[in-house]
Design a protein around this motif. Structure first.
Motif, PDB file in Angstrom:
ATOM      1  N   TRP A 215       0.612  -1.218   0.100  1.00 16.15           N
ATOM      2  CA  TRP A 215      -0.164  -0.102  -0.136  1.00 16.15           C
ATOM      3  C   TRP A 215       0.519   1.387  -0.049  1.00 16.15           C
ATOM      4  O   TRP A 215       0.333   2.464  -0.254  1.00 16.15           O
ATOM      5  N   LEU A 216       2.234   1.101   0.162  1.00 17.10           N
ATOM      6  CA  LEU A 216       3.111   2.118   0.611  1.00 17.10           C
ATOM      7  C   LEU A 216       3.388   2.688  -1.068  1.00 17.10           C
ATOM      8  O   LEU A 216       4.087   1.952  -1.672  1.00 17.10           O
ATOM      9  N   LYS A 217       3.061   3.993  -1.612  1.00 19.02           N
ATOM     10  CA  LYS A 217       3.519   4.322  -2.704  1.00 19.02           C
ATOM     11  C   LYS A 217       4.282   5.481  -2.969  1.00 19.02           C
ATOM     12  O   LYS A 217       4.955   5.890  -3.797  1.00 19.02           O
ATOM     13  N   MET A 218       4.791   6.062  -1.548  1.00 17.80           N
ATOM     14  CA  MET A 218       5.638   7.164  -1.527  1.00 17.80           C
ATOM     15  C   MET A 218       6.965   6.754  -0.672  1.00 17.80           C
ATOM     16  O   MET A 218       6.796   6.138   0.315  1.00 17.80           O
ATOM     17  N   ALA A 219       8.011   7.565  -0.790  1.00 16.75           N
ATOM     18  CA  ALA A 219       9.186   7.584   0.205  1.00 16.75           C
ATOM     19  C   ALA A 219       9.025   8.638   1.051  1.00 16.75           C
ATOM     20  O   ALA A 219       8.596   9.787   0.805  1.00 16.75           O
ATOM     21  N   PHE A 220       9.470   8.222   2.361  1.00 20.33           N
ATOM     22  CA  PHE A 220       9.542   9.212   3.561  1.00 20.33           C
ATOM     23  C   PHE A 220      11.019   9.499   3.821  1.00 20.33           C
ATOM     24  O   PHE A 220      11.531   8.092   4.258  1.00 20.33           O
ATOM     25  N   TYR A 221      11.554  10.398   4.313  1.00 21.64           N
ATOM     26  CA  TYR A 221      12.680  10.716   4.915  1.00 21.64           C
ATOM     27  C   TYR A 221      12.473  11.457   6.156  1.00 21.64           C
ATOM     28  O   TYR A 221      11.739  12.628   6.119  1.00 21.64           O
ATOM     29  N   GLY A 222      13.117  11.188   7.342  1.00 22.82           N
ATOM     30  CA  GLY A 222      12.845  12.056   8.555  1.00 22.82           C
ATOM     31  C   GLY A 222      14.339  12.257   9.135  1.00 22.82           C
ATOM     32  O   GLY A 222      15.197  11.812   8.440  1.00 22.82           O
ATOM     33  N   ASP A 223      14.396  12.689  10.258  1.00 22.85           N
ATOM     34  CA  ASP A 223      15.575  12.883  10.916  1.00 22.85           C
ATOM     35  C   ASP A 223      16.449  11.465  11.461  1.00 22.85           C
ATOM     36  O   ASP A 223      15.594  10.665  11.326  1.00 22.85           O
ATOM     37  N   TYR A 224      17.598  11.879  11.737  1.00 23.03           N
ATOM     38  CA  TYR A 224      18.277  10.211  12.297  1.00 23.03           C
ATOM     39  C   TYR A 224      18.211   9.412  11.451  1.00 23.03           C
ATOM     40  O   TYR A 224      18.084   8.126  11.769  1.00 23.03           O
ATOM     41  N   ASP A 225      18.541   9.748   9.953  1.00 24.15           N
ATOM     42  CA  ASP A 225      18.700   8.729   9.091  1.00 24.15           C
ATOM     43  C   ASP A 225      17.349   7.590   8.984  1.00 24.15           C
ATOM     44  O   ASP A 225      17.586   6.436   8.818  1.00 24.15           O
ATOM     45  N   THR A 226      16.378   8.136   9.084  1.00 23.15           N
ATOM     46  CA  THR A 226      15.079   7.366   9.086  1.00 23.15           C
ATOM     47  C   THR A 226      14.529   7.566   7.748  1.00 23.15           C
ATOM     48  O   THR A 226      14.411   8.613   7.375  1.00 23.15           O
ATOM     49  N   TYR A 227      14.454   6.408   6.765  1.00 24.00           N
ATOM     50  CA  TYR A 227      13.662   6.478   5.542  1.00 24.00           C
ATOM     51  C   TYR A 227      12.915   5.169   5.310  1.00 24.00           C
ATOM     52  O   TYR A 227      13.276   4.105   6.030  1.00 24.00           O
ATOM     53  N   ILE A 228      11.877   5.294   4.460  1.00 21.59           N
ATOM     54  CA  ILE A 228      11.051   4.156   4.044  1.00 21.59           C
ATOM     55  C   ILE A 228      10.732   4.500   2.784  1.00 21.59           C
ATOM     56  O   ILE A 228      10.380   5.522   2.059  1.00 21.59           O
ATOM     57  N   ILE A 229      11.318   3.455   1.985  1.00 24.20           N
ATOM     58  CA  ILE A 229      11.309   3.576   0.460  1.00 24.20           C
ATOM     59  C   ILE A 229      10.555   2.403  -0.305  1.00 24.20           C
ATOM     60  O   ILE A 229      10.947   1.455  -0.030  1.00 24.20           O
ATOM     61  N   PRO A 230       9.564   2.771  -1.132  1.00 25.57           N
ATOM     62  CA  PRO A 230       8.643   1.803  -1.635  1.00 25.57           C
ATOM     63  C   PRO A 230       9.532   1.059  -2.610  1.00 25.57           C
ATOM     64  O   PRO A 230      10.442   1.639  -3.031  1.00 25.57           O
ATOM     65  N   GLY A 231       9.123  -0.484  -2.897  1.00 31.57           N
ATOM     66  CA  GLY A 231       9.485  -1.038  -3.856  1.00 31.57           C
ATOM     67  C   GLY A 231       8.844  -1.564  -5.241  1.00 31.57           C
ATOM     68  O   GLY A 231       7.450  -1.498  -4.995  1.00 31.57           O
TER      69      GLY A 231
END
Ligand SMILES: Cc1cc2nc3c(=O)[nH]c(=O)nc-3n(C[C@H](O)[C@H](O)[C@H](O)COP(=O)(O)OP(=O)(O)OC[C@H]3O[C@@H](n4cnc5c(N)ncnc54)[C@H](O)[C@@H]3O)c2cc1C
Length: 338
Positions: A215-231
């Motif tokens: 369901w995740l279609k976008m990438a998100f970056y936050g502080d402290y090297d936190t990231y979520i990148i869809p495949g």
């Protein structure tokens, strides 16, 4: 050796070696090219990477102009594949991304790609409340992602179909290649630390989790090297850590717990996602990235390594420069034999 039909070796089968091999075939048709490597496909650092086209702002070539040229040329190289039906087979997809910060606006900007990608803009106030809590600053941008789990098999298949050869093996010295090859491209990533005795090359350890979240279609970056990148296959990459001078290839359970906690706080729906893997990769970090020719033990070598956290996105631009250097060497070889 025959100067009309030079023999070329590429050491390394990560994103850099395979891209050099493939682009060399376009540049020098009917040339004998062999990729030699210890590890292929999922056994490379390249396969751990999410592969998003977003350089860190400290990414560095020998000059600002060269750095920018590498980035721009890489963008257009990937765009050319993206326009074809081959794109999904090669693991290339468009992706939009938010980057948020609680600290300052400046770190959500990126001077290296703002003039290149179709959209790069500050977020509206409402967008700061989209996910997570307490974001004060943010930018939105559109970019692409190159998943090496698909790209490496795709590029290897095409390389073999065009007559390229693949050899499995470890190279401990350039001298061992002297009698067999006219030119060697050194694309060994972190392996160059030992092969070239290069103390400027340092591991920056990374760890990620893979989560089934179609369901995740976008990438998100936050502080402290936190990231979520869809495949492309519905499996997202959750990160991360950047541990300087750390060489531990094992998954660390404390890093894993911290990564998941940060990502769950950011996108709560991820708590429902099945975690299918944890992976570690040692980024080959070097300032600047090394793309240069050298004669080592009588062997003509062009180095192309040290791309740190940005080797997937920047592979084509650096490969193009390395290939130009290699072609110049072959031409001067041919002239000296007239
Ligand atoms: C967690 C993580 C996330 C990342 N995210 C991104 C991202 O989103 N975008 C991005 O652009 N980059 C990203 N990166 C960085 C990217 O993965 C690297 O920059 C890139 O993979 C480097 O490619 P490479 O081909 O130089 O190295 P590798 O993939 O490590 O390949 C090196 C090759 O050389 C071979 N080799 C080494 N030594 C020898 C030897 N002596 N003899 C024979 N063969 C040898 C190896 O077996 C291998 O085939 C990430 C990295 C990590 C760890």
């Amino acid at each position: 050796m025959d100067s009309n039909n030079p023999k070329i070796a590429v050491i390394g089968a990560g994103v850099i070696g395979m891209t050099v091999g493939a682009m060399l075939q376009q540049e020098l048709r009917n040339t004998n090219i062999t990729v030699i490597a210890e590890g292929f496909k999922e056994d490379t650092v390249s396969c751990v990477a999410a592969g998003i086209f977003r350089p860190g702002t400290s990414f560095k070539g020998p000059t600002k102009e060269v750095t920018k040229k590498w980035i721009n040329e890489s963008w257009y190289y990937w765009q050319d594949i993206l326009k074809t039906p081959e794109a999904p087979l090669a693991g290339i997809m468009p992706v939009s991304s938010y980057i948020f910060s609680k600290e300052n606006y400046f770190i959500t900007r990126n001077h290296l790609i703002e003039d290149l990608v179709p959209i790069y803009r500050p977020v509206e106030k409402d967008e700061l409340k989209l996910c997570g809590e307490g974001w004060k600053y943010g930018s939105y941008f559109s970019t692409i992602k190159i998943g090496c789990d698909r790209y490496l098999p795709w590029v290897e298949k095409s390389f073999i179909e065009k007559g390229g050869k693949i050899e499995n093996g470890r190279i401990d010295s350039f001298a061992s290649l002297r009698s067999k090859y006219d030119l060697v491209f050194n694309c060994t990533g972190l392996g160059a630390k030992v092969l070239c005795n290069d103390h400027d090359l340092v591991s920056v350890r990374g760890q990620i989790a893979k989560a089934k979240a179609p369901w995740l279609k976008m990438a998100f970056y936050g502080d402290y090297d936190t990231y979520i990148i869809p495949g492309i296959d519905g499996v997202a990459t959750l990160g991360g850590v950047r541990q300087y001078d750390s060489y531990n290839k094992e998954v660390c359970k404390y890093d894993a717990a911290a990564i998941l906690e940060r990502c769950y706080d950011f996108i709560p729906s991820l708590r429902k996602a099945e975690i299918v893997a944890h992976r570690v990769g040692l980024r080959p970090h070097r300032m600047p990235v090394r793309v240069e020719p050298e004669v080592v033990d009588g062997v003509k070598v062009v180095h192309c390594y040290g791309h740190g956290g940005y080797g997937v996105m920047c592979a084509p631009g650096t490969a193009r420069d390395a290939i130009k250097m290699g072609v110049d060497i072959l031409r001067s070889n041919a002239r000296s034999k007239i």
